[in-house]
Design an enzyme around this catalytic site. Sequence first.
Site, PDB file in Angstrom:
ATOM      1  N   HIS A  64      25.067  12.202 -49.008  1.00 43.10           N
ATOM      2  CA  HIS A  64      23.827  12.557 -48.299  1.00 43.10           C
ATOM      3  C   HIS A  64      23.072  13.638 -49.084  1.00 43.10           C
ATOM      4  CE1 HIS A  64      21.498  13.530 -44.496  1.00 43.10           C
ATOM      5  NE2 HIS A  64      21.334  14.647 -45.198  1.00 43.10           N
ATOM      6  N   GLU A  65      23.795  14.691 -49.473  1.00 42.63           N
ATOM      7  CA  GLU A  65      23.172  15.794 -50.218  1.00 42.63           C
ATOM      8  C   GLU A  65      22.743  15.351 -51.618  1.00 42.63           C
ATOM      9  OE1 GLU A  65      22.263  18.649 -49.013  1.00 42.63           O
ATOM     10  OE2 GLU A  65      23.108  18.117 -47.070  1.00 42.63           O
TER      11      GLU A  65
END
Length: 366
Positions: A68-69
């Site tokens: 996600h990051e």
Amino acid sequence: MKTSFQIGKILGIPIKLHITFLFILPVFALVFATNPAPFGFQDQATPTMNYLLSLITTILLFLCVLLHELGHSYVAQRYGVEIKDITLMLIGGVSSMEEIPRNPSQELKMAFAGPLVSLVIGLTIFLVNFLVASVIIPYAATPIYMMFSILGSINIVLGLFNLLPAFPMDGGRVLRAWFAGRMNYIQATHYAASVGKVFAFLMGIVGLFSNAWLILIAFFVYIGASEEDRSTTVTVTLEKYSVSDVMSKEVTSVSPYMTIEDMLDFMFEHKHMGYPVMESNYLKGIVTLSDVHKVPPLERAVLQVRDIMTTRVVSLTEDANAADAFKLMMSNNIGRVLVVDSNGSVVGILSRTDLMRAMMLANEHL
């Protein structure tokens, strides 16, 4: 003691584990191991196997958080933003970026990239689980099927939750990017933060009658929205000034041989909380009231400034931007920085008070 340590690099970005991650890992595993299906592995196998499956699920979950990051970071790098590191911690993952682009289109894409990755992961897991279970029927009842179902569900929830229109979630940045295409950046942040606060208030009301966790999340959202509004206003306003515009040019220094007791009297007389330590026009360090507080009262008549001063001095040049000075103070958790010229000589000192005074004067001109 270091609070995080590097475990590798992806896309040239250092990946770190915060110490809180090591604490939350067994907690998450215990939650999965002691909850029944469809949110855990209780009664799925032996207790040892349940905990092993739960631990694997937790590790894979945080790997999804890392992806996600990385979604945010990959898009940010495409726009020339430096990513200092990504840290996995108690609350999930945090990307440390040099600065979020002020271009609305770029910020929107950066903000949306993370939730998109989570949603794609979640939907892909569900699709693969469905296809495999359709071919191998018994697979649908196995712990492996349960593990991927849990991962798929959490990723979809993570993606949707981050799209909520409130800071510090990604949806708040998406909303700000939309506003920023129609007004200046400070106004856009203020409107987006206001929407987030209203959302937090409504969430808190619902939490009073349903789930206490919603009250905690609402508090987290409200504080995040307020902080984003404040920090953006300060940063954008200070970008109009250089350090030389707002610094104090009269630098009051102290000797490294002054006793701590005399130092306290000196502070009381001059009304400042920190001073550069100079000897024969050479900078030796900096001493603050917090340094003095660490010294027991009985030792203050004996110890000298050189015994407690900080030798790692944070400084910047007088032509630096005042907004960069603010970020430097915040990142180092300090109240003042020394200002030096091209020769390294001290020409001024800049405190948070100086920056806030510049903010107040700038607001008077609006």
